[in-house]
Design a protein around this motif. Sequence first.
Motif, PDB file in Angstrom:
ATOM      1  N   GLY A  13      37.250  67.816  -2.330  1.00 18.63           N
ATOM      2  CA  GLY A  13      36.744  67.553  -1.816  1.00 18.63           C
ATOM      3  C   GLY A  13      36.355  67.157  -0.255  1.00 18.63           C
ATOM      4  O   GLY A  13      37.943  68.097   0.082  1.00 18.63           O
ATOM      5  N   GLY A  14      36.356  66.944  -0.012  1.00 24.20           N
ATOM      6  CA  GLY A  14      36.222  67.113   2.148  1.00 24.20           C
ATOM      7  C   GLY A  14      37.224  66.203   2.260  1.00 24.20           C
ATOM      8  O   GLY A  14      38.045  66.245   3.443  1.00 24.20           O
ATOM      9  N   THR A  15      38.043  64.595   1.512  1.00 23.15           N
ATOM     10  CA  THR A  15      38.848  64.095   1.651  1.00 23.15           C
ATOM     11  C   THR A  15      39.462  64.350   0.539  1.00 23.15           C
ATOM     12  O   THR A  15      41.038  64.030   0.577  1.00 23.15           O
ATOM     13  CB  THR A  15      38.092  62.867   2.079  1.00 23.15           C
ATOM     14  OG1 THR A  15      37.482  62.896   2.734  1.00 23.15           O
ATOM     15  CG2 THR A  15      39.515  61.995   2.596  1.00 23.15           C
TER      16      THR A  15
ATOM     17  N   GLY B 244      31.299  57.176   3.099  1.00 24.36           N
ATOM     18  CA  GLY B 244      32.897  57.568   2.793  1.00 24.36           C
ATOM     19  C   GLY B 244      33.660  57.572   4.287  1.00 24.36           C
ATOM     20  O   GLY B 244      34.783  56.766   4.482  1.00 24.36           O
TER      21      GLY B 244
HETATM   22  N1  LIG Z   1      43.436  56.908  -0.412  1.00 24.92           N
HETATM   23  C1  LIG Z   1      42.538  57.892   0.206  1.00 24.92           C
HETATM   24  N2  LIG Z   1      42.416  58.507   1.767  1.00 24.92           N
HETATM   25  C2  LIG Z   1      41.001  58.867   2.263  1.00 24.92           C
HETATM   26  N3  LIG Z   1      39.930  58.698   1.648  1.00 24.92           N
HETATM   27  C3  LIG Z   1      39.725  57.521   0.607  1.00 24.92           C
HETATM   28  C4  LIG Z   1      40.484  56.548  -0.067  1.00 24.92           C
HETATM   29  N4  LIG Z   1      40.834  56.285  -0.957  1.00 24.92           N
HETATM   30  C5  LIG Z   1      39.306  56.236  -0.863  1.00 24.92           C
HETATM   31  N5  LIG Z   1      39.201  56.444   0.156  1.00 24.92           N
HETATM   32  C6  LIG Z   1      37.861  57.034   0.486  1.00 24.92           C
HETATM   33  O1  LIG Z   1      36.985  58.072  -0.416  1.00 24.92           O
HETATM   34  C7  LIG Z   1      35.842  58.846   0.481  1.00 24.92           C
HETATM   35  C8  LIG Z   1      36.351  60.138  -0.745  1.00 24.92           C
HETATM   36  O2  LIG Z   1      35.632  60.097  -1.334  1.00 24.92           O
HETATM   37  P1  LIG Z   1      35.843  61.111  -2.568  1.00 24.92           P
HETATM   38  O3  LIG Z   1      34.904  60.565  -3.694  1.00 24.92           O
HETATM   39  O4  LIG Z   1      37.411  61.584  -2.883  1.00 24.92           O
HETATM   40  O5  LIG Z   1      34.976  62.230  -1.400  1.00 24.92           O
HETATM   41  P2  LIG Z   1      35.302  63.603  -1.168  1.00 24.92           P
HETATM   42  O6  LIG Z   1      34.904  64.999  -2.216  1.00 24.92           O
HETATM   43  O7  LIG Z   1      34.442  63.626  -0.339  1.00 24.92           O
HETATM   44  O8  LIG Z   1      36.837  64.095  -0.778  1.00 24.92           O
HETATM   45  C9  LIG Z   1      37.137  58.810   1.451  1.00 24.92           C
HETATM   46  O9  LIG Z   1      35.533  59.486   2.945  1.00 24.92           O
HETATM   47  C10 LIG Z   1      37.059  57.215   2.163  1.00 24.92           C
HETATM   48  O10 LIG Z   1      36.315  56.829   2.621  1.00 24.92           O
END
Ligand SMILES: Nc1ncnc2c1ncn2[C@@H]1O[C@H](COP(=O)(O)OP(=O)(O)O)[C@@H](O)[C@H]1O
Length: 419
Positions: free
Chosen positions: A33-35, A217
Amino acid sequence: MEARCSGIERNSEDGGSKALAPDEISHLALDIGGTLIKLVYFSRNDSWSVDDKGAKSPKGDSPLRVSCSNLDYPILYGRIHFAKFETIKVNECLEFIRSKKLLHGGCWHHEAPVSDKNVIKATGGGAYKFADLFKENLGLNLDKEDEMDCLVSGANFLLKAVHHEAFTYMDGQKEFVQIDHNDLYPYLLVNIGSGVSMLKVDGDGKFERVSGTNVGGGTFWGLGRLLTKCKSFDELLELSHQGNNRVIDMLVGDIYGGMDYSKFGLASTTIASSFGKAISENKELEDYRPEDVARSLLRMISNNIGQISYLNALRFGLKRIFFGGFFIRGHAYTMDTISVAVNFWSKGEAKAMFLRHEGFLGALGAFMSYEKNNYDGLMVHQLVEQVSTSASYSGDKIHSSLAGDLNDSESIGCSVYTT
Ligand SMILES: Nc1ncnc2c1ncn2[C@@H]1O[C@H](COP(=O)(O)OP(=O)(O)O)[C@@H](O)[C@H]1O
Ligand SMILES: CC(C)(COP(=O)(O)O)[C@@H](O)C(=O)NCCC(=O)O
């Protein structure tokens, strides 16, 4: 062919350090994902078996078999493992795959051609963005699956196969929801990742992406980092826990001289304007406590997502809204705010529900997509759960018990049969 479940077993003891023999591992799947990168794989465990009631016993020489469409398949016992990494630290994920010898983890069958053994299922935008990196570093080809398809099949799988997967959370009370398999659809799935996707789900593979919002998020973490100088997402969440949003948010009572605006059901404590007080006072950012800023931000974003979700549920007459994505992180205040927003706007008609494996929907969907392969079908038959299922927890306990550190691995026991 039914996914069934009784009890759960989550552990972290073998996810972190122990490398499993390559032939014990299969169905490695990624959601990039993006993060965050989410990783899921299955490991066989031949030392125990589970009967229909979830009771464990030592396994005999001949594996149990399941009959389906006049064919007989062996039931395999093992664990589904979960891990996550920051997408900006993708190299840590590559290293994890290498060190745990997951390289040939995509394929199940020994007789599969070597070229197929170097293919793993992957979803999320990063499956496109990092395809070359995985190929160059690990020799792995990413077989791309659509991320919305994966979210839906992951959610359907969890709701049907995992006992005590969905729960409501309100006023510090957690209540598990009994899912009736015959009355699951339609529902609204809201995945709060970096951004937010809202999907109307009508069945297995039957869904429509009805809305989304770019305030998700990533917005909470990005803005929170800028405003509070927090170094990690967990630190920001922890900070929000100690804060008081009323210092920064403008409440109805601030505008109405301490009174409710009762004609339209607005209590004096309702937030009239998130961050609204910051303009009316002669203060700089440094004059505010970071914990109060974090609290206001979390409340603003959770409330906004809760409200947009409800409006979309209303558009399609949906009463049940399931929230997933790692933004939630099992965090009490986040879930409480979303629940209150859904409850307030729907006048108690709609219900916000959360999922224990919130962040792994896409990865599990990619994992399940191996089932579509001709020679390498997989049917997750039963998940075995042993985690406490008591009806209520304090907010703190939920936060610390459901949320793991970024690289903490956990697993759930399950039995599968291959077709
Ligand atoms: N350890 C972490 N580091 C960064 N973001 C986190 C973490 N734990 C939870 N988050 C939250 O979760 C979001 C990413 O959720 P996720 O479902 O994995 O999405 P994506 O598929 O876009 O990566 C972040 O934007 C943040 O708000
Ligand atoms: C583009 C995305 C599907 C990517 O998924 P993510 O990595 O955020 O989980 C998601 O960020 C999203 O739905 N954003 C909102 C876009 C919109 O509808 O406005």
